[in-house]
Design a protein around this motif. Structure first.
Motif, mmCIF file in Angstrom:
data_model
loop_
_atom_site.group_PDB
_atom_site.id
_atom_site.type_symbol
_atom_site.label_atom_id
_atom_site.label_comp_id
_atom_site.label_asym_id
_atom_site.label_seq_id
_atom_site.Cartn_x
_atom_site.Cartn_y
_atom_site.Cartn_z
ATOM 1 N N VAL A 189 0.846 -1.194 0.000
ATOM 2 C CA VAL A 189 0.000 0.000 0.000
ATOM 3 C C VAL A 189 0.882 1.246 0.000
ATOM 4 O O VAL A 189 0.616 2.225 -0.713
ATOM 5 C CB VAL A 189 -0.961 0.001 1.206
ATOM 6 C CG1 VAL A 189 -1.742 1.310 1.260
ATOM 7 C CG2 VAL A 189 -1.932 -1.175 1.112
ATOM 8 N N ALA A 190 1.953 1.223 0.792
ATOM 9 C CA ALA A 190 2.873 2.365 0.821
ATOM 10 C C ALA A 190 3.551 2.557 -0.529
ATOM 11 O O ALA A 190 3.759 3.689 -0.981
ATOM 12 C CB ALA A 190 3.914 2.171 1.921
ATOM 13 N N ARG A 191 3.905 1.458 -1.187
ATOM 14 C CA ARG A 191 4.504 1.551 -2.523
ATOM 15 C C ARG A 191 3.512 2.170 -3.515
ATOM 16 O O ARG A 191 3.887 2.990 -4.346
ATOM 17 C CB ARG A 191 4.921 0.158 -2.998
ATOM 18 C CG ARG A 191 6.135 -0.414 -2.294
ATOM 19 C CD ARG A 191 6.331 -1.884 -2.646
ATOM 20 N NE ARG A 191 6.434 -2.064 -4.087
ATOM 21 C CZ ARG A 191 7.557 -1.856 -4.790
ATOM 22 N NH1 ARG A 191 8.653 -1.477 -4.165
ATOM 23 N NH2 ARG A 191 7.582 -2.049 -6.086
ATOM 24 N N ALA A 192 2.253 1.765 -3.416
ATOM 25 C CA ALA A 192 1.227 2.329 -4.293
ATOM 26 C C ALA A 192 1.057 3.823 -4.028
ATOM 27 O O ALA A 192 0.866 4.622 -4.953
ATOM 28 C CB ALA A 192 -0.094 1.591 -4.105
ATOM 29 N N ALA A 193 1.131 4.222 -2.758
ATOM 30 C CA ALA A 193 1.022 5.640 -2.415
ATOM 31 C C ALA A 193 2.184 6.434 -3.000
ATOM 32 O O ALA A 193 2.021 7.592 -3.410
ATOM 33 C CB ALA A 193 0.976 5.810 -0.896
ATOM 34 N N ALA A 194 3.370 5.817 -3.045
ATOM 35 C CA ALA A 194 4.529 6.499 -3.608
ATOM 36 C C ALA A 194 4.346 6.741 -5.098
ATOM 37 O O ALA A 194 4.786 7.768 -5.625
ATOM 38 C CB ALA A 194 5.789 5.669 -3.354
ATOM 39 N N ALA A 195 3.699 5.812 -5.797
ATOM 40 C CA ALA A 195 3.397 6.027 -7.217
ATOM 41 C C ALA A 195 2.280 7.061 -7.366
ATOM 42 O O ALA A 195 2.347 7.962 -8.209
ATOM 43 C CB ALA A 195 2.992 4.707 -7.868
ATOM 44 N N TRP A 196 1.253 6.944 -6.537
ATOM 45 C CA TRP A 196 0.090 7.837 -6.579
ATOM 46 C C TRP A 196 0.485 9.299 -6.419
ATOM 47 O O TRP A 196 -0.077 10.181 -7.080
ATOM 48 C CB TRP A 196 -0.872 7.421 -5.473
ATOM 49 C CG TRP A 196 -1.995 8.359 -5.188
ATOM 50 C CD1 TRP A 196 -3.221 8.393 -5.783
ATOM 51 C CD2 TRP A 196 -2.019 9.407 -4.197
ATOM 52 N NE1 TRP A 196 -4.003 9.386 -5.240
ATOM 53 C CE2 TRP A 196 -3.285 10.018 -4.256
ATOM 54 C CE3 TRP A 196 -1.082 9.863 -3.261
ATOM 55 C CZ2 TRP A 196 -3.632 11.074 -3.431
ATOM 56 C CZ3 TRP A 196 -1.424 10.914 -2.438
ATOM 57 C CH2 TRP A 196 -2.695 11.514 -2.534
ATOM 58 N N GLN A 197 1.464 9.592 -5.562
ATOM 59 C CA GLN A 197 1.788 10.988 -5.270
ATOM 60 C C GLN A 197 2.428 11.706 -6.456
ATOM 61 O O GLN A 197 2.610 12.917 -6.427
ATOM 62 C CB GLN A 197 2.681 11.076 -4.022
ATOM 63 C CG GLN A 197 3.998 10.329 -4.112
ATOM 64 C CD GLN A 197 5.162 11.222 -4.500
ATOM 65 O OE1 GLN A 197 5.063 12.436 -4.378
ATOM 66 N NE2 GLN A 197 6.240 10.624 -4.959
ATOM 67 N N LEU A 198 2.748 10.981 -7.525
ATOM 68 C CA LEU A 198 3.310 11.607 -8.717
ATOM 69 C C LEU A 198 2.251 11.888 -9.792
ATOM 70 O O LEU A 198 2.570 12.428 -10.845
ATOM 71 C CB LEU A 198 4.411 10.717 -9.307
ATOM 72 C CG LEU A 198 5.657 10.564 -8.420
ATOM 73 C CD1 LEU A 198 6.605 9.533 -9.006
ATOM 74 C CD2 LEU A 198 6.367 11.893 -8.231
ATOM 75 N N LEU A 199 1.001 11.520 -9.526
ATOM 76 C CA LEU A 199 -0.074 11.784 -10.484
ATOM 77 C C LEU A 199 -0.315 13.288 -10.618
ATOM 78 O O LEU A 199 -0.201 14.030 -9.632
ATOM 79 C CB LEU A 199 -1.359 11.092 -10.044
ATOM 80 C CG LEU A 199 -1.354 9.557 -10.035
ATOM 81 C CD1 LEU A 199 -2.639 9.037 -9.417
ATOM 82 C CD2 LEU A 199 -1.170 9.005 -11.446
ATOM 83 N N ASP A 200 -0.680 13.727 -11.816
ATOM 84 C CA ASP A 200 -0.947 15.152 -12.014
ATOM 85 C C ASP A 200 -2.372 15.423 -12.487
ATOM 86 O O ASP A 200 -2.695 16.543 -12.865
ATOM 87 C CB ASP A 200 0.054 15.756 -13.003
ATOM 88 C CG ASP A 200 0.037 15.066 -14.356
ATOM 89 O OD1 ASP A 200 -0.845 14.216 -14.579
ATOM 90 O OD2 ASP A 200 0.907 15.375 -15.186
ATOM 91 N N ASP A 201 -3.221 14.401 -12.445
ATOM 92 C CA ASP A 201 -4.622 14.561 -12.818
ATOM 93 C C ASP A 201 -5.470 14.481 -11.557
ATOM 94 O O ASP A 201 -5.457 13.470 -10.852
ATOM 95 C CB ASP A 201 -5.025 13.461 -13.803
ATOM 96 C CG ASP A 201 -6.504 13.533 -14.158
ATOM 97 O OD1 ASP A 201 -7.291 12.763 -13.563
ATOM 98 O OD2 ASP A 201 -6.862 14.361 -15.009
ATOM 99 N N ASP A 202 -6.194 15.548 -11.262
ATOM 100 C CA ASP A 202 -6.935 15.622 -10.006
ATOM 101 C C ASP A 202 -7.940 14.490 -9.851
ATOM 102 O O ASP A 202 -8.108 13.941 -8.760
ATOM 103 C CB ASP A 202 -7.654 16.971 -9.890
ATOM 104 C CG ASP A 202 -6.697 18.115 -9.613
ATOM 105 O OD1 ASP A 202 -5.506 17.844 -9.351
ATOM 106 O OD2 ASP A 202 -7.141 19.287 -9.669
ATOM 107 N N ARG A 203 -8.644 14.162 -10.918
ATOM 108 C CA ARG A 203 -9.653 13.104 -10.816
ATOM 109 C C ARG A 203 -8.995 11.773 -10.466
ATOM 110 O O ARG A 203 -9.491 11.020 -9.617
ATOM 111 C CB ARG A 203 -10.441 12.989 -12.118
ATOM 112 C CG ARG A 203 -11.562 11.960 -12.040
ATOM 113 C CD ARG A 203 -12.390 11.934 -13.315
ATOM 114 N NE ARG A 203 -13.509 11.005 -13.187
ATOM 115 C CZ ARG A 203 -13.401 9.694 -13.353
ATOM 116 N NH1 ARG A 203 -12.225 9.148 -13.661
ATOM 117 N NH2 ARG A 203 -14.461 8.908 -13.215
ATOM 118 N N ALA A 204 -7.857 11.483 -11.108
ATOM 119 C CA ALA A 204 -7.145 10.243 -10.809
ATOM 120 C C ALA A 204 -6.623 10.251 -9.379
ATOM 121 O O ALA A 204 -6.639 9.222 -8.693
ATOM 122 C CB ALA A 204 -5.998 10.044 -11.798
ATOM 123 N N VAL A 205 -6.169 11.411 -8.929
ATOM 124 C CA VAL A 205 -5.677 11.527 -7.556
ATOM 125 C C VAL A 205 -6.788 11.169 -6.568
ATOM 126 O O VAL A 205 -6.572 10.431 -5.598
ATOM 127 C CB VAL A 205 -5.142 12.948 -7.283
ATOM 128 C CG1 VAL A 205 -4.866 13.149 -5.795
ATOM 129 C CG2 VAL A 205 -3.864 13.193 -8.079
#
Length: 239
Positions: A175-191
């Motif tokens: 889950v922490a690894r997924a959060a590390a990938a998630w924090q680089l998203l630049d699309d608000d809806r995807a975030v």
């Protein structure tokens, strides 16, 4: 071989760090302000740099040039994907080839190879098989290296989802690894969409027992950003 792959992947990661080196480390926010849509730069708990146990490791054969040039940047931590003596030779050879492609910067080819490996292992043994999960984690990491953060997030979330559903002790790390990938998203809806899934996983893990050190704070930062973006979407028509 596990050490060789980890070192080689760290080298490729260090190369990507150079592109983001303009921002001083002390400028990284601990979390998003309540009234801002700024992304948190590093959401990993303190222990998330330690890779999870992957396929059974063997001895190292890392060449000198595969030594990491520096610490990895904020983002998806390397997946541990060493192969052991009990792993079929064809799988071992494919992992080594992906590693070689990553080290030489041929990331599109590495991603295609990692995808093919994950698909073949999932088809033969099921998506929850340990080897298939490790291949998916490797695929997520290569996606991260090539700058496809949406794909990296989707893949990392799927690994975390499977481990959470199975009650795997490694679920919090994923889950922490997924959060590390998630924090680089630049699309608000995807975030928002993927952030809500992360929060659901943490909620499920917390019902089974206390979260590991750092994860409560990590979840709070994710929740703050998701709720801030949701509030902005509600208020936008009124502006």
């Amino acid at each position: 071989m596990a050490t060789a792959i980890a070192r080689a992947r760290a080298t490729a990661t260090a190369a990507t760090a150079h592109d983001r080196s303009d921002a001083p480390p002390d400028a990284r926010p601990a979390g998003p302000p309540a009234d801002s849509d700024a992304r948190p730069v590093d959401l990993r708990p303190a222990d998330s740099d330690a890779p999870p146990a992957g396929l059974p490791p063997t001895g190292s054969d890392a060449p000198p040039e595969a030594q990491p040039a520096g610490p990895p940047p904020a983002g998806l931590p390397p997946a541990e994907s060493g192969v052991g003596a009990d792993v079929p030779d064809d799988i071992a050879d494919r992992v080594v080839r992906i590693n070689a492609l990553t080290v030489t910067g041929r990331l599109d080819e590495a991603f295609a190879e990692a995808t093919a490996l994950r698909e073949s292992l999932s088809g033969a043994a099921g998506t929850g098989h340990p080897y298939a999960l490790e291949a998916r984690a490797l695929e997520a990491y290569v996606a991260h290296l090539r700058g496809d953060h949406r794909q990296a997030t989707v893949l990392a979330l799927s690994v975390a989802r499977i481990r959470c559903g199975a009650g795997d002790e490694r679920a919090p790390t994923e889950v922490a690894r997924a959060a590390a990938a998630w924090q680089l998203l630049d699309d608000d809806r995807a975030v928002v969409v993927h952030g809500r899934e992360l929060l659901g996983m943490w909620d499920g893990l917390s019902r089974r027992g206390p979260l590991p050190a750092g994860h409560t704070e990590l979840a709070a930062q994710v929740r703050a950003l998701v709720e801030s973006l949701e509030a902005q979407r509600v208020l936008a028509p009124l502006a």
